[in-house]
Write a protein that holds these residues in place. Structure first.
Motif, short mmCIF file in Angstrom:
data_model
loop_
_atom_site.label_atom_id
_atom_site.label_comp_id
_atom_site.label_asym_id
_atom_site.label_seq_id
_atom_site.Cartn_x
_atom_site.Cartn_y
_atom_site.Cartn_z
N ALA B 200 -7.48 34.03 27.97
CA ALA B 200 -7.67 33.28 26.73
C ALA B 200 -6.40 32.55 26.34
O ALA B 200 -6.44 31.38 25.95
N GLN B 201 -5.27 33.23 26.49
CA GLN B 201 -3.99 32.57 26.15
C GLN B 201 -3.77 31.33 26.99
O GLN B 201 -3.39 30.28 26.48
N ILE B 202 -4.02 31.45 28.29
CA ILE B 202 -3.76 30.32 29.18
C ILE B 202 -4.73 29.18 28.88
O ILE B 202 -4.35 28.00 28.82
N LEU B 203 -6.01 29.52 28.63
CA LEU B 203 -6.98 28.47 28.33
C LEU B 203 -6.60 27.74 27.05
O LEU B 203 -6.67 26.51 26.97
N ASN B 204 -6.20 28.50 26.05
CA ASN B 204 -5.80 27.85 24.79
C ASN B 204 -4.56 26.99 24.98
O ASN B 204 -4.44 25.92 24.38
N LEU B 205 -3.67 27.46 25.86
CA LEU B 205 -2.48 26.65 26.15
C LEU B 205 -2.90 25.33 26.81
O LEU B 205 -2.42 24.26 26.44
N LEU B 206 -3.85 25.43 27.75
CA LEU B 206 -4.31 24.21 28.43
C LEU B 206 -4.94 23.24 27.43
O LEU B 206 -4.70 22.03 27.49
N LEU B 207 -5.73 23.79 26.49
CA LEU B 207 -6.36 22.92 25.49
C LEU B 207 -5.31 22.28 24.60
O LEU B 207 -5.39 21.09 24.27
N LYS B 208 -4.31 23.08 24.21
CA LYS B 208 -3.26 22.56 23.35
C LYS B 208 -2.50 21.42 24.04
O LYS B 208 -2.23 20.37 23.46
N LEU B 209 -2.20 21.66 25.34
CA LEU B 209 -1.45 20.65 26.08
C LEU B 209 -2.26 19.37 26.25
O LEU B 209 -1.73 18.26 26.21
N GLN B 210 -3.59 19.55 26.43
CA GLN B 210 -4.43 18.37 26.57
C GLN B 210 -4.37 17.52 25.31
O GLN B 210 -4.24 16.30 25.37
N ASP B 211 -4.44 18.19 24.17
CA ASP B 211 -4.33 17.51 22.88
C ASP B 211 -3.00 16.79 22.74
O ASP B 211 -2.93 15.63 22.38
N GLN B 212 -1.94 17.55 23.06
CA GLN B 212 -0.59 17.03 22.85
C GLN B 212 -0.25 15.88 23.77
O GLN B 212 0.36 14.91 23.38
N LEU B 213 -0.63 16.01 25.04
CA LEU B 213 -0.15 15.07 26.04
C LEU B 213 -1.24 14.13 26.54
O LEU B 213 -0.99 13.29 27.39
N GLY B 214 -2.45 14.28 26.03
CA GLY B 214 -3.55 13.42 26.46
C GLY B 214 -3.88 13.58 27.92
O GLY B 214 -4.12 12.60 28.63
N LEU B 215 -3.91 14.82 28.40
CA LEU B 215 -4.16 15.06 29.82
C LEU B 215 -5.64 14.98 30.14
O LEU B 215 -6.49 15.14 29.28
N THR B 216 -5.91 14.73 31.41
CA THR B 216 -7.26 14.79 31.93
C THR B 216 -7.31 15.95 32.90
O THR B 216 -6.43 16.08 33.75
N TYR B 217 -8.33 16.80 32.77
CA TYR B 217 -8.40 17.96 33.66
C TYR B 217 -9.59 17.88 34.59
O TYR B 217 -10.70 17.54 34.16
N LEU B 218 -9.35 18.23 35.84
CA LEU B 218 -10.45 18.60 36.71
C LEU B 218 -10.31 20.11 36.86
O LEU B 218 -9.34 20.61 37.41
N PHE B 219 -11.28 20.81 36.29
CA PHE B 219 -11.15 22.25 36.14
C PHE B 219 -12.12 22.94 37.10
O PHE B 219 -13.33 22.84 36.96
N VAL B 220 -11.54 23.60 38.11
CA VAL B 220 -12.38 24.28 39.09
C VAL B 220 -12.55 25.73 38.64
O VAL B 220 -11.57 26.38 38.31
N ALA B 221 -13.79 26.21 38.59
CA ALA B 221 -13.99 27.57 38.09
C ALA B 221 -15.28 28.15 38.64
O ALA B 221 -16.14 27.42 39.12
N HIS B 222 -15.38 29.47 38.59
CA HIS B 222 -16.67 30.06 38.90
C HIS B 222 -17.21 30.85 37.71
O HIS B 222 -18.31 31.35 37.75
#
Lengths: 391, 340
Positions: B200-222
């Motif tokens: 959860a911490q890492i996911l929230n960090l990724l969301l925060k960074l996306q907001d801050q830096l305008g990132l685009t993610y290709l998120f591979v998951a199962h």
């Protein structure tokens, strides 16, 4: 649409940097030290725990100190032969004289037994020859260029060659102690030189094999398998027999080193190849590639440091095999030949049972062989255990 | 956002086959069709999740996009800084290299993705160094800034990775990925090796960074619950192909492909009364070296008819932005999971 609330509100959130420092970050000084310890420090800490390996490394350091200071440690010229002193038994050093510390040996007179024609030696208790530290003796050049004539022990007034026989003499009346010192030097350095040569061969061929893979890998691996399947002694015999008899001692020395290392590189090549193969798959290597690192940087900054320690361990374990190779070749009379002196050459004198029965001290050179090989194995063992501090 | 609808990455007909070699001569006797005709796009600033079982080609797809491995066929268009769409699949390695600073990767295993013999400063600073930031002080400042960004203390930059836990290491990996200010970040199962609380911490960090830096993610998951939390759109893969792609809401609420339905039913539900409705798929995942005829999913599909075993379904847009590759997409009414 995306959810904006965190999934797990109980866990620490990464909303601001200062909030994300949980308790576990508060480390003690000792932990801090581990945190910034390099690979080599971690290895050293683990190696230090291996008592046998530590003992082994001290012994090896002593061995190489001996190898560097042979001329100083030997008191007699190893080449001076004298039929009058043939096969003298080791002589005891007496430490006290009338209650005072004054190391001395007794003089020895020899004569031929008229019935057996064997030389018999009688200790002459009247002549006391005092033994001194740092005495003057035969001239030598230390490390090949510093002229000197000081030896660790020696005798006053007379020549050491004629009076001092700590480990006895061989058939030609040469002092065994001094010859053993010179033999140690030769054998240890042949081992080292062979291992360095096989290291170069092994790293180059193993590296190529592991890095490129495919058909090159297959060819190199099959060559290694063929080399390893040939019985070593007959192969050595063949190669050594091919050396011209007219070659000088130095040339033979070089040739033997080459022969030993040409057969010894296979193990190292396998270690290097294995490490390359496993490292190629590592995520951090791919991360480096994606970060834009060039091939050279990936190999030398990421891959080589990761298997350096393994190579050192493999080298240490290969060294005793090299020393044994040289010793056995020379023992069989196919390696170094007299006048060169090595452990194998010295042991050649102890080849027949007759010589052993009459003069068992000729077997003394096998003791340092055993000690050195054991020490190398212990150190190699410890290094192998310590080689991967992250495993 | 104005550029929200601007396409950043477009993948067309991507294929990656791995040859199977046998015998002394290493003859090619077959091919593993790891990625077989994959088409999708990602808009600037959004998160597209690629989900599927292990071995379905998600990771291979993401690695092809980064050119960590070379695709067999297909086109990968990436919007460069100069705003032109460049086909990365066709570029030689030397020209891909400068593009690498625009797309970076977060790895699955935080233990093997950091070189244990380098300090944080060297690990995070390496992309900077090889891209020309040779000044030590400047690099150090940037690394400190990056570490702070991912929630680590800058004082730790002299430390080695062995001093950190899995979650902290993953933060370091994220800092490294962000070092060059990329626009596209490919996250290859970035949380699947972590504890749930740390996930959860890492996911929230990724969301925060996306907001801050305008990132685009290709998120591979199962893990579908992870996907639901983080992504705008989801693409479901099965044996090297995308079977369904739509917004997260539609995938979860109204799936159109039987495989998606089965995947969704496997998401753990807190309500025990709902658990009995789980669809258990029969049989094994198809072998990508020897796939079944027609629709790859038909041997395991409970809605399969004759046509499914004969013809390969084509991907069609059943609703705006909702792509499905299924012969019966129009007739079936499948069960999703209601959003809480």
């Amino acid at each position: 649409m995306k959810e904006t609330t965190p999934i797990n509100p109980e866990s620490t959130m990464a909303s601001s940097p200062t909030e994300t420092l949980p308790e576990e970050f508060a480390t003690s000084r000792a932990e801090e030290q581990i945190a910034i310890a390099t690979q080599w420090q971690l290895m050293w800490w683990r190696f230090r725990k291996h008592k046998l390996a530590m003992a082994g490394s001290i012994i090896l350091i002593l061995f190489y100190i001996v190898a560097l200071t042979v001329d100083f440690l030997a008191y007699a010229n190893p080449y001076t032969s004298e039929a009058q002193r043939s096969l003298m038994r080791p002589q005891a050093i007496h430490w006290f004289d009338n209650g005072k510390l004054s190391p001395h040996v007794y003089g020895v007179t020899g004569a031929r037994d008229p019935k057996t024609f064997k030389r018999v030696y009688v200790t002459d208790l009247e002549t006391k020859i005092s033994v001194r530290l740092f005495a003057k003796g035969f001239e030598y050049k230390w490390l090949g260029f510093i002229p000197c004539n000081i030896h660790l022990i020696g005798v006053e007034d007379t020549r050491a060659e004629e009076t001092l026989f700590v480990l006895g003499t061989d058939v030609q009346g040469r002092d065994l102690w001094s010859r053993l010192m010179y033999g140690t030097q030769t054998s240890l350095f042949i081992g080292l030189a062979s291992v360095v040569l096989s290291l170069i061969l092994g790293v180059a061929l193993g590296g190529i094999s592991g890095y490129y893979g495919g058909i090159i890998d297959t060819i190199i691996q099959r060559i290694i398998e063929i080399l390893r399947s040939i019985p070593t002694i007959p192969l050595w015999l063949g190669l050594a027999a091919a050396l011209p008899g007219t070659w000088s001692v130095q040339q033979v020395y070089l040739a033997i080193t080459l022969i030993i290392s040409l057969l010894g590189w296979t193990e190292l090549a396998r270690v290097v190849r294995g490490r390359f193969l496993s490292l190629r798959q590592e995520d951090f290597v791919m991360a480096a590639r994606l970060a834009g690192c060039g091939q050279m940087r990936i190999i030398f900054r990421h891959m080589v440091p990761s298997f350096m320690s393994h190579i050192i361990a493999a080298m240490t374990l290969a060294l005793p095999a090299m020393i044994i190779s040289e010793t056995s070749l020379s023992f069989l009379g196919l390696g170094l030949r007299p006048p060169a002196i090595s452990w194998g050459v010295l042991l050649q004198d102890a080849q027949n049972i007759q010589a052993l029965a009459i003069s068992p001290w000729l077997l003394i050179p096998s003791i340092p062989v055993i000690i050195a090989v054991l020490a190398f194995n212990f150190v190699g063992d410890g290094l192998r255990d310590a080689a991967d501090p992250y495993g | 956002m104005a550029n929200m609808e601007q396409i950043l990455l477009e993948v067309k007909g991507l294929q990656k086959f791995f040859p199977i070699r046998r015998g002394i001569l290493q003859r090619v006797v077959g091919q593993v069709r790891a990625v077989d005709d994959v088409t999708f796009h990602i808009n600037q600033g959004e998160t597209l999740s690629l989900v599927g079982e292990s071995g379905c080609g998600k990771t291979t797809t993401s690695r092809c996009i980064l050119r960590a491995i070379d695709p067999t066929a297909g086109e990968i268009y990436f919007r460069t800084d100069a705003c032109e769409m460049l086909n990365i699949a066709a570029l030689p390695e030397s020209r891909v290299q400068p593009l690498r600073r625009c797309m970076q990767m977060i790895f699955q295993d935080p233990f093997s993705s950091l070189n244990p013999r380098m300090t944080l400063l060297d690990i995070v600073g390496e992309p900077l160094l090889v891209h020309g930031m040779t000044d030590h002080q400047e690099r150090q400042d940037r690394v400190a800034e990056l570490l702070q960004l991912v929630g680590m203390r800058p004082e730790y930059m002299q430390r080695f990775p062995h001093a950190f836990s899995g979650g902290q290491r993953q933060r370091i990996g994220i800092a490294r990925a962000l070092a060059l200010n990329p626009r596209l970040v490919v996250a290859d199962e970035p949380v699947s090796a972590l504890d749930v609380s740390v996930q959860a911490q890492i996911l929230n960090l990724l969301l925060k960074l996306q907001d801050q830096l305008g990132l685009t993610y290709l998120f591979v998951a199962h893990d579908l619950s992870v996907v639901k939390h983080i992504s705008e759109r989801v693409a479901v893969m099965y044996v090297g192909r995308i079977v369904e792609m739509a917004t997260t809401e539609e995938i979860f609420g109204a799936p159109r492909h039987p495989y998606t339905e089965a995947l969704l039913s496997s998401v753990p539900k807190p309500d025990p009364r709902l658990r009995s409705q789980r669809i258990v798929l029969e049989g094994e995942v198809a072998d990508p070296a020897n796939p079944p005829s027609g629709c790859y999913f038909h041997p395991r599909c409970r809605y399969a008819t004759d046509i499914c075993s004969e013809e390969t379904p084509v991907q069609e847009e059943v609703e705006t932005g909702h792509y499905v590759a299924c012969h019966r997409a129009h007739e079936l009414s499948l069960r999703g999971i209601a959003r809480q």
